[in-house]
Design a protein around this motif. Structure first.
Motif, short mmCIF file in Angstrom:
data_model
loop_
_atom_site.label_atom_id
_atom_site.label_comp_id
_atom_site.label_asym_id
_atom_site.label_seq_id
_atom_site.Cartn_x
_atom_site.Cartn_y
_atom_site.Cartn_z
N GLN A 49 -3.85 -0.66 10.11
CA GLN A 49 -2.43 -0.70 9.89
C GLN A 49 -1.73 0.36 8.94
O GLN A 49 -2.44 1.23 8.53
CB GLN A 49 -2.02 -2.17 9.15
N CYS A 50 -0.50 0.68 9.16
CA CYS A 50 0.13 1.54 8.36
C CYS A 50 0.01 1.09 6.90
O CYS A 50 0.29 0.01 6.58
CB CYS A 50 1.69 1.60 8.70
N VAL A 51 -0.12 1.84 6.14
CA VAL A 51 -0.56 1.67 4.63
C VAL A 51 0.69 1.47 4.01
O VAL A 51 0.61 0.82 2.99
CB VAL A 51 -1.26 2.90 4.34
N CYS A 52 1.56 1.92 4.43
CA CYS A 52 2.95 1.77 3.81
C CYS A 52 3.58 0.53 4.13
O CYS A 52 4.14 -0.27 3.22
CB CYS A 52 3.82 2.75 4.17
N CYS A 53 3.65 0.13 5.54
CA CYS A 53 4.47 -1.23 5.75
C CYS A 53 3.53 -2.35 6.66
O CYS A 53 4.25 -3.13 6.71
CB CYS A 53 5.56 -0.74 6.53
N GLY A 54 2.37 -1.75 6.61
CA GLY A 54 1.34 -2.97 7.32
C GLY A 54 1.60 -3.13 8.95
O GLY A 54 1.07 -3.98 9.28
N ARG A 98 4.34 9.42 13.63
CA ARG A 98 5.03 8.74 12.36
C ARG A 98 5.09 7.44 12.89
O ARG A 98 4.92 6.81 13.95
CB ARG A 98 6.33 9.05 12.13
N CYS A 99 4.84 6.37 11.79
CA CYS A 99 5.28 5.02 12.01
C CYS A 99 6.61 4.81 12.34
O CYS A 99 7.75 5.45 11.70
CB CYS A 99 4.93 4.37 10.76
N GLN A 100 6.89 4.11 13.33
CA GLN A 100 8.41 3.98 13.93
C GLN A 100 8.95 3.04 12.81
O GLN A 100 10.33 3.22 12.67
CB GLN A 100 8.18 3.19 15.30
N GLN A 101 8.36 2.09 12.18
CA GLN A 101 8.91 1.17 11.31
C GLN A 101 9.42 1.98 9.89
O GLN A 101 10.58 1.67 9.24
CB GLN A 101 8.11 -0.07 10.96
N CYS A 102 8.46 2.74 9.20
CA CYS A 102 8.85 2.90 7.96
C CYS A 102 8.66 4.71 8.06
O CYS A 102 9.04 5.21 6.71
CB CYS A 102 7.83 2.50 7.07
N ALA A 103 8.52 5.11 9.06
CA ALA A 103 8.64 6.61 8.89
C ALA A 103 7.50 7.47 8.27
O ALA A 103 7.82 8.98 8.15
CB ALA A 103 10.12 7.43 8.95
N ALA A 104 6.29 6.90 8.12
CA ALA A 104 5.21 7.33 7.37
C ALA A 104 4.59 8.33 8.42
O ALA A 104 4.61 8.09 9.49
CB ALA A 104 4.26 6.23 7.05
N HIS A 105 4.32 9.47 7.55
CA HIS A 105 3.49 10.55 8.30
C HIS A 105 2.13 9.98 8.48
O HIS A 105 1.52 9.58 7.68
CB HIS A 105 3.64 11.85 7.75
#
Ligand SMILES: [Zn+2]
Length: 135
Positions: A49-54, A98-105
């Motif tokens: 999962q994305c570490v920022c937003c799951g 990037r994560c589509q939801q939170c723009a995390a690289h």
């Protein structure tokens, strides 16, 4: 909650939520050193999962050993979960992921993958959090 409703966090909020390396990778597009992360040699069944937003991004079934020191996948869980953008930094032309939801690289995608998709998503461990549930 609709992904589009996710509140945008400030740099300060991200810094509080994330480890130092996760902050540098996801919010400042840094790359962790090869073979330094938790997941390059990690083969449990589950979802990364994305570490920022799951948001679930990559399944363990899509993971392969690229021997490059970063977790590598041949496809995302769903193409709408990620955003791909041409990146010209460091005098190279690469496609940034990037994560589509939170723009995390997350990392970069290359077209030299060894599997059917021909794609190699080279992702920083620090941008991911493993959820060990069956797919
Ligand atoms: Zn995210």
């Amino acid at each position: 909650m609709n992904p589009k409703d996710t509140p945008k966090k400030s740099a300060k909020e991200w810094r509080q939520q994330l480890s130092d390396v996760a902050y540098k990778v996801t919010r400042q597009a840094a790359t962790e050193p090869a073979f330094s992360g938790a997941y390059w040699d990690h083969w449990q069944t589950g979802v990364y999962q994305c570490v920022c937003c799951g948001t679930p991004l990559f399944a363990s079934a899509a993971k392969f050993d690229a021997a490059c020191g970063w977790p590598s996948f041949d496809r995302p869980v769903a193409s709408e979960k990620i955003e791909e953008k041409v990146d010209h930094s460091y005098q190279m032309t690469r496609v940034e992921v990037r994560c589509q939801q939170c723009a995390a690289h997350l990392g970069h995608v290359f077209t030299d993958g060894p599997t059917q998709t021909g794609l190699r998503y080279c992702i920083n461990s620090a941008a991911l959090e493993f959820d060990p549930k069956p797919e």
